[in-house]
Enzyme design. Structure first.
Site, short mmCIF file in Angstrom:
data_model
loop_
_atom_site.label_atom_id
_atom_site.label_comp_id
_atom_site.label_asym_id
_atom_site.label_seq_id
_atom_site.Cartn_x
_atom_site.Cartn_y
_atom_site.Cartn_z
N ASP A 367 -27.24 -8.20 -18.55
CA ASP A 367 -27.10 -7.49 -19.76
C ASP A 367 -26.20 -8.74 -20.59
OD1 ASP A 367 -27.85 -5.78 -21.82
OD2 ASP A 367 -27.00 -4.27 -20.96
N ARG A 443 -27.75 6.61 -22.93
CA ARG A 443 -27.42 5.54 -23.47
C ARG A 443 -27.90 4.86 -24.59
NH1 ARG A 443 -26.89 -1.00 -19.64
NH2 ARG A 443 -24.90 -0.80 -20.29
N ASP A 478 -33.55 -4.13 -14.37
CA ASP A 478 -32.55 -3.06 -13.77
C ASP A 478 -33.00 -1.87 -15.03
OD1 ASP A 478 -30.07 -1.39 -14.01
OD2 ASP A 478 -29.08 -2.77 -15.11
N MET A 479 -32.32 -0.35 -15.10
CA MET A 479 -33.40 0.78 -15.38
C MET A 479 -32.70 1.82 -15.66
SD MET A 479 -34.72 3.79 -15.79
CE MET A 479 -36.19 4.36 -15.68
N ASN A 480 -31.79 1.62 -16.67
CA ASN A 480 -30.52 2.99 -17.03
C ASN A 480 -30.91 4.11 -17.37
OD1 ASN A 480 -28.38 1.26 -15.79
ND2 ASN A 480 -29.16 -0.39 -17.30
N CYS A 526 -32.53 -2.01 -9.18
CA CYS A 526 -31.33 -2.13 -9.98
C CYS A 526 -31.42 -0.73 -11.15
CB CYS A 526 -30.36 -2.82 -10.86
SG CYS A 526 -29.04 -2.14 -11.92
N ASP A 534 -34.74 2.99 -3.59
CA ASP A 534 -36.26 3.53 -2.72
C ASP A 534 -37.22 2.65 -2.21
OD1 ASP A 534 -38.35 3.96 -4.33
OD2 ASP A 534 -37.62 4.73 -5.48
N ASP A 548 -23.26 1.15 -9.32
CA ASP A 548 -21.94 0.27 -10.57
C ASP A 548 -21.19 0.85 -9.35
OD1 ASP A 548 -24.07 -0.67 -11.49
OD2 ASP A 548 -24.08 1.21 -12.83
N GLU A 614 -6.47 -17.46 -3.80
CA GLU A 614 -7.48 -16.74 -3.66
C GLU A 614 -9.22 -17.25 -3.85
OE1 GLU A 614 -6.47 -12.44 -5.51
OE2 GLU A 614 -6.33 -14.02 -6.55
#
Ligand code: DGJ
Length: 729
Positions: A367, A443, A478-480, A526, A534, A548, A614
């Protein structure tokens, strides 16, 4: 042949390798459900005897046969208004205002192959892998015809269901309910499992006893939702991972849905699943047909494990499509938790350079790359690059990333619009709102009316332009937010009730167009994590960002619940930073890696914050995933513990030939002076010898399955479990 029809007795028997499904049309043409369970080899009609139950009336033709009632009989597709008072599968209002339907058998057709559904995703299979049975029903008083479709994939123990409702009369009819599945299970089932949750805690299994009345697990959010998933299991109290009978049902639909179970006056369970009827009202004009989404069912007499294996294979091989369906998935790095909205092309290139050096395949720019989008208050809908942030544009950035040996992916949230956007200023009428009301913001954003073909065209064009402007190999769709304020100027006032389903049809049409136009792009679904996880979305996107919540401990619960129906390859899962951004929890790097590897693997952190040690670990993890990825995605998955109740989460991957075994997990807490935990493996060859790579010891398959193996001694909290066994030649 998996379907046999006895023309005389009108008995239909569907057989799969390990299950049998039976129904018959009786002397009145009523379609009675007779059996779904183990293979029985004879008609189960003899169990279909009922007493005269008071206040359960009788159809007119039954005359004084008071024991014959639609209110007690198990039925295949029950209707409203004609004497079955339980939840119904189909309801319609006729032109005279009456709302009764009474469907009676009028014929059948059987053919090789699997039916498809106009405008909707459906299980697909070759002609030699599947059969389709169509049952024709007609309303006794109107010209409403219903075709019940049964798709059979015998090798996978899968039966699919869908219905087509057709108005062959002169006047319009209003459909107020059109379910995909009704399953009347008179006996054997007294518990159910549904998968509930919330944002950052999706698909948590809840197992409950059936109780008299109607139980429900539904979504009215316009999406399949974080809160309830369109999957359900019926089982009995004794059912475990490996024993006992259970039936799973999965709706292949990404919008509002309803799963209801009625446990009736005779302790019979009726499961009805389909589009949520509450906001559904569909005008079926003369000559028109309505297609319900598909429900996918499976039966297991060997507990939940077998049920999951059936669904995993079906989703991977008969639902997911395209180039990436079975292909090795790229190891990706996503900049979201590394930068949020605060980035420019230099920061992104810096992440890419470091990631490339560690062996990451693909960088996803999340985003904030478009329009005026420096926080979540603005910019959605403006699908053109923000050159203040990405100087030189996406084409140049993609080329630079490519020159590092990596591929480039991009985030979109196509269905949304910010009020502070060029798109909204030009087309305020494209946002969903009711003219007389203020719309609900969520949002800070509104939802685009994708029932409007102009909106879909805009999205197709603007997204295609971006995809053509740069070398883009991946899209995160995405779909928020949840949807409400249902109203579209594209439909008359009488037809507004069609909008929620037309939204989903619009979404599928757009996804179909884009995935067809860009077949080489990997689409990842997402919705604020797993809010639209689904089977409908998996038809277009072979993987979905699972949640998330990237905390490894929390993810064990979320991924555990997800695994009942969805395969590991479908689960987008990333190693993120500690302290974790959602919980503040600190878990070891190795623990985060084994948890994220139980999915389509990647990273989501600022590589600048990692020590050299790391970074070396990350490098090894990527090599490791490239080696074990095929076992993880193509192997059989076993839930070896229940992280909701056990002190550890442990799972296992076994290759189809049983020669490779990977056991991974987390021991939640370390307690001093306690015995080491033992875990029993599953799915091995009992006679084979398995060498454990970590200590070089050899164990018999039978010993590992019956006696188990000591889990590693843990130190600190959230210690990783990582054991790799190979069968000796
Ligand atoms: C929700 C997604 O789940 C996150 O991964 C991230 O893409 C944000 N949206 C961006 O707004």
């Amino acid at each position: 042949m998996s379907v046999t029809v006895n023309e005389k007795s009108k008995l239909f028997v569907i057989e799969t390798d390990n299950s049998e499904y039976q129904f018959s049309a009786d002397e009145y043409g009523v379609l009675r459900h007779l059996w779904y369970g183990e293979r029985v080899g004879m008609s189960m009609e003899y169990l279909c005897e009922y007493p005269d139950v008071g206040f359960s009336g009788n159809i007119y033709e039954a005359e004084n046969r008071r024991s014959y009632s639609l209110d007690t009989l198990p039925l295949e597709y029950p209707c409203t208004g004609t004497g079955d008072y339980r939840i119904s599968a189909v309801s319609a209002v006729h032109c005279d205002g009456s709302n009764a339907l009474d469907l009676r058998y009028s014929g059948y057709r059987l053919y090789d192959g699997k039916y498809s559904i106009e405008g909707l995703p459906a299980v697909y299979a070759d002609d030699n892998e599947a059969q389709t049975l169509e049952i024709y029903l007609k309303d006794s008083a109107s010209d409403i015809m219903v075709t019940l479709k049964y798709g059979v994939l015998p090798k996978l123990d899968i039966i699919t269901r869908s219905a087509v409702i057709e108005n062959k009369g002169e006047s319009s009819v209003i459909l107020t309910n059109a379910a995909s599945l009704c399953l009347d299970m008179p006996r054997d089932y007294n518990e159910w499992i549904h998968f509930h949750g919330r944002h950052t805690l999706e698909r948590i299994p809840e197992r409950l006893p059936l109780a008299h009345g109607i139980l429900e697990s539904s979504s009215r959010r316009g999406t399949s939702s974080h809160q309830q998933n369109p999957t359900v299991i019926l089982c009995n109290g004794e059912c475990t991972e490996t024993n006992g009978k259970c039936i799973g049902a999965m709706l292949m639909y990404s919008g509002s849905f309803s799963t209801k179970i009625e446990y009736d006056q005779l302790e019979q369970a009726r499961l009805v699943m389909g589009i949520d009827p509450e906001l559904f009202r569909w005008e079926l004009k003369s000559g028109e047909k309505f297609f319900t989404p598909e429900a996918v069912m499976s039966f297991s007499q060997n507990g939940f494990e077998k049920l999951s294996h059936n669904f995993h294979k079906t989703v991977r091989e008969h639902i997911c499509r395209g180039k990436y369906k079975l292909a090795e998935r790229p190891v990706l790095i996503n900049n979201w938790e590394a930068t949020y909205f605060d980035f420019d092309e230099n920061k992104i290139l810096n992440i890419a350079e470091q990631a490339a050096a560690l062996g990451v395949d693909l960088l996803v720019l999340d985003d904030g790359w478009f329009g005026k989008r420096n926080d979540d208050c603005s910019g959605l809908g403006d699908w053109f690059v923000n050159t203040n942030k990405i100087k030189g544009g996406l084409g140049k950035l993609a080329e630079n990333i490519k020159s590092l040996g990596m591929r480039f992916g991009l985030w979109f949230e196509p269905e949304m619009v910010s009020e502070d956007s060029e798109l909204y200023r030009t087309h305020p009428e494209w946002a969903i709102k009711i003219p007389s009301r203020y719309p609900v913001r969520s949002r800070y954003q509104l939802v685009l009316d994708i029932t409007n073909p102009d909106v879909r065209e805009y999205l197709f064009e603007s997204m295609s332009n971006i995809l053509k402007s740069a070398d883009i190999s991946y899209i995160k769709w995405d779909m928020n937010r949840s949807i409400c304020d249902w109203y579209t100027p594209c439909l008359s006032s009488e037809n507004q009730g069609e909008m929620p389903h037309r939204y989903v049809l619009g979404l599928y049409e757009l996804l179909e167009r884009l995935t067809t136009a860009f077949p080489n792009v990997l689409f990842e679904g997402c919705s604020g994590g797993g809010g639209r996880f689904d089977a409908g979305m998996l038809y277009y996107c072979p993987q979905i960002w699972c949640s998330d919540d990237t905390d490894a401990y929390e993810r064990t619960k979320i991924q555990y619940g997800t695994s009942f129906f969805y395969p590991i390859s479908a689960v987008g899962s990333h190693v993120s930073a500690v302290p974790n951004h959602q919980t503040g929890r600190i878990t070891p790097m190795e623990t985060r890696a084994v948890t994220a590897m139980a999915g389509s693997f990647g990273y989501e952190l600022d590589l600048n914050t990692l020590s050299d040690k790391e970074k070396q670990e990350v490098k090894k993890q990527i090599v490791r995933f490239k080696k074990d990825g095929s076992l993880i995605h193509n192997g059989l998955y076993y839930r070896l513990s229940d992280p909701m109740t056990d002190k550890f989460a442990v799972w296992e991957f076994v290759s189809e030939d049983r020669s490779e075994v990977l056991v991974n997990g987390i021991i939640f807490r370390t307690e001093p002076n306690c015995t080491q935990y033992i875990i029993k493996l599953r799915g091995l060859l009992p006679e084979a010898d398995y060498r454990l790579a970590e200590n070089g010891e050899v164990y018999k398959g039978s010993a590992l399955m019956n006696g188990g193996i000591l889990m590693p001694k843990s130190w600190g909290d959230y210690a990783p479990v990582d054991m790799h066994f190979t069968a000796e030649a």
